[in-house]
Design a protein around this motif. Structure first.
Motif, PDB file in Angstrom:
ATOM      1  N   GLY A  88      18.983  37.652  43.683  1.00 36.06           N
ATOM      2  CA  GLY A  88      20.399  36.525  43.466  1.00 36.06           C
ATOM      3  C   GLY A  88      21.635  36.317  44.424  1.00 36.06           C
ATOM      4  O   GLY A  88      21.371  37.806  45.008  1.00 36.06           O
ATOM      5  N   VAL A  89      22.455  35.232  44.150  1.00 38.62           N
ATOM      6  CA  VAL A  89      23.546  36.310  45.215  1.00 38.62           C
ATOM      7  C   VAL A  89      24.703  37.078  44.236  1.00 38.62           C
ATOM      8  O   VAL A  89      24.448  36.169  42.804  1.00 38.62           O
ATOM      9  CB  VAL A  89      24.486  34.469  45.866  1.00 38.62           C
ATOM     10  CG1 VAL A  89      25.718  35.027  46.692  1.00 38.62           C
ATOM     11  CG2 VAL A  89      23.467  34.089  46.369  1.00 38.62           C
ATOM     12  N   THR A  90      25.255  37.537  44.462  1.00 35.01           N
ATOM     13  CA  THR A  90      25.536  38.706  43.694  1.00 35.01           C
ATOM     14  C   THR A  90      27.377  38.095  43.154  1.00 35.01           C
ATOM     15  O   THR A  90      27.974  37.509  44.280  1.00 35.01           O
ATOM     16  CB  THR A  90      26.123  40.009  44.224  1.00 35.01           C
ATOM     17  OG1 THR A  90      26.375  40.073  45.197  1.00 35.01           O
ATOM     18  CG2 THR A  90      24.626  40.749  43.973  1.00 35.01           C
ATOM     19  N   SER A  91      28.086  38.220  42.222  1.00 36.65           N
ATOM     20  CA  SER A  91      29.107  37.895  42.484  1.00 36.65           C
ATOM     21  C   SER A  91      30.108  38.540  43.790  1.00 36.65           C
ATOM     22  O   SER A  91      30.995  37.472  43.656  1.00 36.65           O
ATOM     23  CB  SER A  91      30.037  38.378  40.714  1.00 36.65           C
ATOM     24  OG  SER A  91      28.736  38.217  39.389  1.00 36.65           O
ATOM     25  N   ASP A  92      29.968  39.515  43.576  1.00 33.18           N
ATOM     26  CA  ASP A  92      30.251  39.643  45.180  1.00 33.18           C
ATOM     27  C   ASP A  92      30.492  39.112  45.893  1.00 33.18           C
ATOM     28  O   ASP A  92      31.618  38.542  47.104  1.00 33.18           O
ATOM     29  CB  ASP A  92      30.358  41.728  45.644  1.00 33.18           C
ATOM     30  CG  ASP A  92      30.904  42.830  44.313  1.00 33.18           C
ATOM     31  OD1 ASP A  92      31.617  42.321  43.696  1.00 33.18           O
ATOM     32  OD2 ASP A  92      30.428  43.716  44.225  1.00 33.18           O
ATOM     33  N   MET A  93      28.995  38.676  46.849  1.00 32.78           N
ATOM     34  CA  MET A  93      29.194  37.913  47.329  1.00 32.78           C
ATOM     35  C   MET A  93      29.818  36.150  47.622  1.00 32.78           C
ATOM     36  O   MET A  93      29.903  36.096  47.965  1.00 32.78           O
ATOM     37  CB  MET A  93      27.458  37.760  47.375  1.00 32.78           C
ATOM     38  CG  MET A  93      26.819  38.720  48.128  1.00 32.78           C
ATOM     39  SD  MET A  93      28.307  39.175  49.603  1.00 32.78           S
ATOM     40  CE  MET A  93      27.026  38.448  51.493  1.00 32.78           C
ATOM     41  N   THR A  94      28.913  35.910  46.506  1.00 31.89           N
ATOM     42  CA  THR A  94      29.920  34.580  45.447  1.00 31.89           C
ATOM     43  C   THR A  94      31.155  34.815  45.991  1.00 31.89           C
ATOM     44  O   THR A  94      31.841  33.960  47.123  1.00 31.89           O
ATOM     45  CB  THR A  94      29.696  34.049  44.312  1.00 31.89           C
ATOM     46  OG1 THR A  94      28.480  34.238  44.425  1.00 31.89           O
ATOM     47  CG2 THR A  94      30.451  32.666  43.813  1.00 31.89           C
TER      48      THR A  94
END
Length: 58
Positions: A15-21
């Motif tokens: 999934g998309v990590t918090s950092d990437m979000t």
């Protein structure tokens, strides 16, 4: 919910990590600001081009 986010952030689940979000949000904001600045610069260049084309009186 937080467990799912934790699993994604630690690499257990895909999934998309918090950092990437957060990075995506930051880049979207920056992109919007740059688009606005670009529009202002375009308008200013049109204004100054018209000023240069105007006949001058002495």
């Amino acid at each position: 919910m937080w467990q799912r986010r934790y699993d994604i952030d630690t690499g257990v689940k895909l999934g998309v990590t918090s950092d990437m979000t957060e990075e995506n949000r930051r880049l979207r904001r920056e992109n919007a600001e740059l688009k606005k600045a670009n529009e202002v610069l375009k308008a200013a260049s049109v204004f100054f081009a018209k000023e240069l084309d105007r006949p001058r009186t002495k």
